[in-house]
Enzyme design. Structure first.
Site, mmCIF file in Angstrom:
data_model
loop_
_atom_site.group_PDB
_atom_site.id
_atom_site.type_symbol
_atom_site.label_atom_id
_atom_site.label_comp_id
_atom_site.label_asym_id
_atom_site.label_seq_id
_atom_site.Cartn_x
_atom_site.Cartn_y
_atom_site.Cartn_z
ATOM 1 N N GLU A 41 -6.208 3.983 7.824
ATOM 2 C CA GLU A 41 -6.871 5.614 7.678
ATOM 3 C C GLU A 41 -7.994 5.941 7.227
ATOM 4 O OE1 GLU A 41 -2.693 5.264 5.501
ATOM 5 O OE2 GLU A 41 -1.709 4.353 7.499
ATOM 6 N N LYS A 43 0.288 4.679 0.283
ATOM 7 C CA LYS A 43 -0.817 5.250 0.033
ATOM 8 C C LYS A 43 -0.364 6.326 -0.406
ATOM 9 C CE LYS A 43 0.819 3.164 4.953
ATOM 10 N NZ LYS A 43 0.508 3.329 6.349
ATOM 11 N N GLY A 97 2.767 1.493 11.502
ATOM 12 C CA GLY A 97 2.966 2.640 10.483
ATOM 13 C C GLY A 97 4.065 3.392 11.825
ATOM 14 N N SER A 129 3.708 -2.343 10.599
ATOM 15 C CA SER A 129 5.203 -2.753 10.377
ATOM 16 C C SER A 129 5.561 -3.639 10.172
ATOM 17 C CB SER A 129 5.409 -2.250 11.833
ATOM 18 O OG SER A 129 5.085 -0.748 12.380
ATOM 19 N N HIS A 160 -8.922 0.637 4.715
ATOM 20 C CA HIS A 160 -8.306 0.546 5.732
ATOM 21 C C HIS A 160 -8.307 1.937 7.081
ATOM 22 C CE1 HIS A 160 -3.725 2.277 6.252
ATOM 23 N NE2 HIS A 160 -3.441 1.096 5.836
ATOM 24 N N GLU A 195 -5.439 -5.496 10.145
ATOM 25 C CA GLU A 195 -4.485 -4.442 10.838
ATOM 26 C C GLU A 195 -4.185 -3.292 11.992
ATOM 27 O OE1 GLU A 195 -2.459 -3.082 7.010
ATOM 28 O OE2 GLU A 195 -4.094 -2.050 6.876
ATOM 29 N N ASN A 234 0.622 -0.855 -0.014
ATOM 30 C CA ASN A 234 0.481 0.130 0.184
ATOM 31 C C ASN A 234 1.023 1.339 0.141
ATOM 32 O OD1 ASN A 234 -1.830 2.118 0.418
ATOM 33 N ND2 ASN A 234 -2.090 1.601 2.391
HETATM 34 C C1 PEP Z 1 -0.811 -0.515 5.777
HETATM 35 O O1 PEP Z 1 -0.428 1.175 5.428
HETATM 36 O O2 PEP Z 1 -1.226 -0.809 5.741
HETATM 37 C C2 PEP Z 1 0.674 -1.248 7.181
HETATM 38 C C3 PEP Z 1 0.809 -2.288 7.726
HETATM 39 O O3 PEP Z 1 2.307 -0.273 6.785
HETATM 40 P P1 PEP Z 1 2.538 0.446 8.459
HETATM 41 O O4 PEP Z 1 3.455 -1.950 7.085
HETATM 42 O O5 PEP Z 1 3.676 1.586 7.422
HETATM 43 O O6 PEP Z 1 2.661 -0.696 9.181
#
Ligand code: PEP
Length: 249
Positions: free
Chosen positions: A96, A11, A172, A212, A94, A166, A9
């Site tokens: 966000e 973003k 992040g 992460s 997601h 998630e 992703n």
């Molecule tokens: C994500 O945006 O779905 C995500 C898992 O980000 P990150 O790997 O940076 O934590």
């Protein structure tokens, strides 16, 4: 048989030049695992990314879409528009999008329906916040997110759905759920699905972990029996790191 998937992703990152560069670096990597590889650039670069990867083992997918087919929704993109440029898969829900753009279980249920009507595949994201986990409510939060957005669907719809757990506190932040925490939640998600739709659908469901994931922790997370892949944010922006994760299976 469940699929292994590793989806990047991107973003709000990478203009057109940067998209071209990252795609050419991704194409130089070697895949040694059976994982399906997906990348989700921003809307304006989807067409270019799709054209640039047509001959490669990389699927270009969308980070979002609107539930309406067309109409007075300034700034939005429909399933039909995505399909018309070759995009077959969309990420929905997601954290966000939920946090900054007020996406709710209700609007997500409509988006899921719109994607399925258009024969698209959905990567449906959900996960608890830190306060939920501290209060021991992670399972009930996840269960209600899944039920509210997906449990109106016919069993046959689940062939076109991939789930992505998630935990918001791990996205992040550099903080990852432990492989055991991921496994426990994935097993719970599978059980929740089995209770409503039966074991065959639950056993076939691909469930990704996101939060992460890095080259250094991917192998251990992916070794868990109910973890079928990853949704990757930060580490998807470096070709070598992303393929180290792809090849962690
Ligand atoms: C994500 O945006 O779905 C995500 C898992 O980000 P990150 O790997 O940076 O934590």
């Amino acid at each position: 048989m469940r699929k292994h998937i590793v989806a990047g992703n991107w973003k709000l990152n990478n203009n057109l030049n940067q998209t071209e560069t990252l795609i050419s670096e991704l194409k130089q990597q070697t895949k040694t695992s059976d994982a399906e590889v997906m990348i989700a650039p921003t809307f304006v670069n989807l067409w270019h990314a799709f054209q640039a990867t047509k001959q490669d083992d990389i699927e270009v997918i969308s980070q979002n879409m609107h539930f309406a087919e067309n109409g007075a929704y300034t700034g939005e993109i429909s399933a039909d528009m995505l399909k018309s440029i070759g995009i077959q898969t969309v990420i929905l829900g997601h954290s966000e999008r939920r946090a900054y753009f007020n996406e709710t279980d209700e609007s997500l249920a409509k988006k899921v329906d719109a994607a399925l009507v258009n024969n698209m595949r959905v990567i449906f994201c959900f996960g608890e916040e830190l306060a939920d986990r501290k209060a021991g409510k992670e399972a009930s939060v996840v269960e209600s997110q899944i039920k509210n957005a997906l449990f109106h669907l016919e069993p046959s719809a689940f062939k076109h759905i991939v789930l992505a757990y998630e935990p918001v506190w791990a996205i992040g932040t550099g903080e990852t759920a432990s492989p055991e925490q991921a496994q426990d939640m994935h097993a719970f998600i599978r059980k929740t699905l089995a209770t409503k739709y039966g074991n065959a659908i639950a056993d076939d469901m691909t469930i990704l972990y996101g939060g992460s994931v890095k080259p250094g922790n991917a192998k251990e997370i992916f070794s868990k029996p109910d973890v079928d892949g990853g949704l990757i944010g930060g580490a998807a922006l470096k070709a070598e790191d992303f393929y180290a994760i792809v090849n962690a299976f």
